[in-house]
Design a protein around this motif. Structure first.
Motif, mmCIF file in Angstrom:
data_model
loop_
_atom_site.group_PDB
_atom_site.id
_atom_site.type_symbol
_atom_site.label_atom_id
_atom_site.label_comp_id
_atom_site.label_asym_id
_atom_site.label_seq_id
_atom_site.Cartn_x
_atom_site.Cartn_y
_atom_site.Cartn_z
ATOM 1 N N THR A 142 1.215 -1.435 -0.200
ATOM 2 C CA THR A 142 0.454 0.066 0.238
ATOM 3 C C THR A 142 0.887 1.041 -0.182
ATOM 4 O OG1 THR A 142 -1.886 -1.487 1.389
ATOM 5 C CG2 THR A 142 -1.963 1.231 1.426
ATOM 6 N N ASN A 143 1.997 0.794 0.661
ATOM 7 C CA ASN A 143 3.099 2.634 0.917
ATOM 8 C C ASN A 143 4.150 2.309 -0.416
ATOM 9 O OD1 ASN A 143 1.493 3.907 3.194
ATOM 10 N ND2 ASN A 143 2.450 2.073 4.800
ATOM 11 N N ALA A 144 4.007 1.483 -0.921
ATOM 12 C CA ALA A 144 5.372 1.498 -1.599
ATOM 13 C C ALA A 144 5.154 2.935 -3.081
ATOM 14 C CB ALA A 144 5.471 0.614 -2.606
ATOM 15 N N ALA A 145 5.087 3.353 -3.033
ATOM 16 C CA ALA A 145 4.752 4.839 -4.172
ATOM 17 C C ALA A 145 5.164 4.543 -5.365
ATOM 18 C CB ALA A 145 5.648 6.284 -3.315
ATOM 19 N N GLY A 146 6.460 3.621 -5.722
ATOM 20 C CA GLY A 146 7.306 3.628 -6.965
ATOM 21 C C GLY A 146 5.912 2.211 -7.913
ATOM 22 N N LEU A 147 5.236 1.978 -6.891
ATOM 23 C CA LEU A 147 4.569 0.750 -7.966
ATOM 24 C C LEU A 147 3.122 1.580 -8.162
ATOM 25 C CD1 LEU A 147 4.574 -2.414 -7.343
ATOM 26 C CD2 LEU A 147 2.885 -1.974 -5.811
ATOM 27 N N ARG A 259 9.211 -5.277 -1.636
ATOM 28 C CA ARG A 259 10.608 -3.897 -1.061
ATOM 29 C C ARG A 259 10.529 -2.096 -1.934
ATOM 30 N NH1 ARG A 259 15.001 -4.298 0.502
ATOM 31 N NH2 ARG A 259 16.806 -4.304 -0.537
ATOM 32 N N LEU A 260 9.365 -2.362 -2.836
ATOM 33 C CA LEU A 260 9.854 -0.881 -3.092
ATOM 34 C C LEU A 260 9.273 -0.017 -2.601
ATOM 35 C CD1 LEU A 260 7.526 -1.854 -6.706
ATOM 36 C CD2 LEU A 260 9.558 -0.636 -6.954
ATOM 37 N N SER A 261 8.653 0.178 -1.258
ATOM 38 C CA SER A 261 8.198 0.843 0.261
ATOM 39 C C SER A 261 9.926 0.929 0.921
ATOM 40 C CB SER A 261 6.911 -0.455 1.035
ATOM 41 O OG SER A 261 7.802 -1.366 1.602
ATOM 42 N N GLU A 262 10.419 -0.100 0.625
ATOM 43 C CA GLU A 262 11.563 0.737 1.415
ATOM 44 C C GLU A 262 12.615 1.535 0.217
ATOM 45 O OE1 GLU A 262 13.253 -2.975 2.191
ATOM 46 O OE2 GLU A 262 12.193 -3.996 2.081
ATOM 47 N N ASN A 263 12.285 2.096 -0.925
ATOM 48 C CA ASN A 263 12.472 3.585 -1.216
ATOM 49 C C ASN A 263 14.299 3.537 -1.477
ATOM 50 O OD1 ASN A 263 10.119 4.641 -1.036
ATOM 51 N ND2 ASN A 263 10.933 4.906 1.057
ATOM 52 N N ILE A 264 14.689 2.061 -2.395
ATOM 53 C CA ILE A 264 16.005 1.816 -2.808
ATOM 54 C C ILE A 264 15.889 2.260 -4.357
ATOM 55 C CG2 ILE A 264 17.834 0.302 -3.060
ATOM 56 C CD1 ILE A 264 16.269 -1.239 -1.114
ATOM 57 N N THR A 265 16.307 3.873 -4.572
ATOM 58 C CA THR A 265 16.221 4.428 -6.122
ATOM 59 C C THR A 265 16.981 3.701 -6.876
ATOM 60 O OG1 THR A 265 16.878 6.571 -4.533
ATOM 61 C CG2 THR A 265 16.474 6.205 -6.885
ATOM 62 N N GLU A 266 17.807 2.780 -6.762
ATOM 63 C CA GLU A 266 18.644 2.366 -7.901
ATOM 64 C C GLU A 266 17.700 1.348 -8.327
ATOM 65 O OE1 GLU A 266 23.049 0.749 -7.430
ATOM 66 O OE2 GLU A 266 22.708 0.515 -5.409
ATOM 67 N N LEU A 267 17.406 0.577 -8.201
ATOM 68 C CA LEU A 267 16.918 -0.477 -7.783
ATOM 69 C C LEU A 267 15.168 -0.835 -8.181
ATOM 70 C CD1 LEU A 267 17.598 -3.585 -5.185
ATOM 71 C CD2 LEU A 267 18.211 -3.071 -7.446
ATOM 72 N N GLU A 268 14.421 0.695 -7.808
ATOM 73 C CA GLU A 268 13.171 0.830 -7.659
ATOM 74 C C GLU A 268 12.499 0.152 -9.811
ATOM 75 O OE1 GLU A 268 10.463 4.632 -8.226
ATOM 76 O OE2 GLU A 268 11.251 4.291 -6.001
ATOM 77 N N LEU A 271 12.548 -3.340 -9.879
ATOM 78 C CA LEU A 271 11.531 -4.346 -9.186
ATOM 79 C C LEU A 271 10.313 -3.805 -9.990
ATOM 80 C CD1 LEU A 271 12.531 -3.056 -5.259
ATOM 81 C CD2 LEU A 271 12.513 -5.342 -6.124
ATOM 82 N N VAL A 272 9.879 -2.678 -10.467
ATOM 83 C CA VAL A 272 8.992 -2.673 -11.392
ATOM 84 C C VAL A 272 8.503 -3.685 -12.034
ATOM 85 C CG1 VAL A 272 7.375 -1.168 -12.336
ATOM 86 C CG2 VAL A 272 8.625 -0.086 -10.186
ATOM 87 N N GLU A 273 9.827 -4.165 -12.963
ATOM 88 C CA GLU A 273 9.782 -4.922 -13.984
ATOM 89 C C GLU A 273 9.484 -6.384 -13.792
ATOM 90 O OE1 GLU A 273 8.872 -4.693 -17.626
ATOM 91 O OE2 GLU A 273 8.604 -1.752 -16.511
ATOM 92 N N PHE A 274 10.660 -6.563 -12.425
ATOM 93 C CA PHE A 274 10.926 -7.820 -11.906
ATOM 94 C C PHE A 274 8.783 -8.385 -11.376
ATOM 95 C CE2 PHE A 274 10.885 -10.784 -8.423
ATOM 96 C CZ PHE A 274 11.440 -11.618 -9.160
ATOM 97 N N VAL A 275 7.878 -7.355 -10.842
ATOM 98 C CA VAL A 275 6.822 -7.725 -10.308
ATOM 99 C C VAL A 275 5.891 -7.356 -11.892
ATOM 100 C CG1 VAL A 275 5.098 -6.060 -9.660
ATOM 101 C CG2 VAL A 275 7.191 -5.813 -8.251
ATOM 102 N N ARG A 276 6.287 -6.888 -12.763
ATOM 103 C CA ARG A 276 5.452 -6.598 -13.832
ATOM 104 C C ARG A 276 5.364 -8.416 -14.356
ATOM 105 N NH1 ARG A 276 3.824 -2.178 -16.171
ATOM 106 N NH2 ARG A 276 5.279 -0.808 -15.260
#
Length: 276
Positions: A142-147, A259-268, A271-276
């Protein structure tokens, strides 16, 4: 599984004697580590870490210790120089990551040992007071802003349909959190939950694969080496706890989204592509 014995009275005595801290022997994102008398360390948190956060870590650490797993004993929360601290039993050892870096020939033995430790953890069903895995994951998603919202909805549906369990799950199980010395000990239980072991296994996969795609690992041979370690670890885990390979794959996008909620900029992006 090792049973680590300690005396609560000893922890109280060290606090009352007021040992002086010198230079940290290690440091991390949330705290510095200091020697604290004979056989103990003080985890001294930075100013921005609240007392409630430290008390929470102490409660989880005590609960996990009571489960009988090979973990450091934990003492009291105290204040030193205006900062919150937490006393732990001192474990003499080196991280599995550091040992493997010095001697790559350990790869098979270490990957198998890590799988063994994880399987033993997941076989532990002693009822202790720690958070629920599903609730923790749902909150993070819910709190993963980059998702993107469409992916958020899809992984939430997947999460809601995955089975519950009551295994003890670490939540951050990787080679830096395994200390090897006279005894092998698992550290850093702040993300521990009760839940499905395959979700915890998937979390470790996302951590390892994320490291491969980060700037930490630059050279192709290093990437290949980590992938080999991961493959051996997974194979051994499913040998020890057969079945679940298909369900494990459903957990992967869920924990990656969390994990996107952890705000690791270089992995964002990864991670989105991994989820997709």
């Amino acid at each position: 599984v090792y049973s680590i014995l300690f005396s609560v009275q000893n922890f109280k005595d060290f606090h009352m004697n007021g040992f002086q801290i010198d230079r940290p022997i290690a440091s991390g994102r949330t705290a510095e580590i200091y020697a604290w008398g004979d056989g103990y360390i003080l985890k001294l948190f930075y100013d921005w870490m609240s007392r409630d956060s430290v008390e929470y870590e102490a409660r989880i650490a005590r609960a996990v210790y009571d489960s009988g797993l090979p973990v450091p004993a934990v003492g009291e929360v105290l204040q030193v120089n205006g900062r919150n601290g937490l006393v732990y039993q001192r474990i003499e050892g080196v991280t599995m990551l550091a040992l493997l870096a010095k001697n790559p020939a350990r790869v098979v033995a270490d990957a198998r040992q890590m799988a063994q430790l994880h399987a033993e953890m997941h076989n532990n069903r002693k009822q202790i007071d720690i958070p629920d895995q599903r609730s923790r994951l749902r909150s993070k998603i819910t709190n993963a802003a980059g998702l993107p919202d469409p992916l958020r909805k899809k992984v939430t549906v997947i999460l809601d349909n995955l089975p519950d369990d009551t295994s003890l799950c670490h939540g951050d199980f990787h080679r830096l959190n395994i200390l090897i010395g006279n005894q092998t000990v698992i550290i850093d239980w702040n993300d521990a939950t009760r839940g499905n072991p395959l979700g915890d296994l998937a979390r470790t996969t996302v951590l390892i694969q994320g490291a491969v795609h980060s700037s930490q690992i630059a050279q192709p041979p290093q990437k290949a080496f980590i992938r080999l370690f991961h493959a051996i670890y997974l194979r051994r885990y499913f040998n020890l706890r057969p079945g679940g390979e298909k369900e494990y794959r459903f957990w992967l996008p869920v924990v990656a989204a969390a994990r996107l909620s952890e705000n690791i900029t270089e992995l964002e992006d990864w991670l989105v592509e991994f989820v997709r």
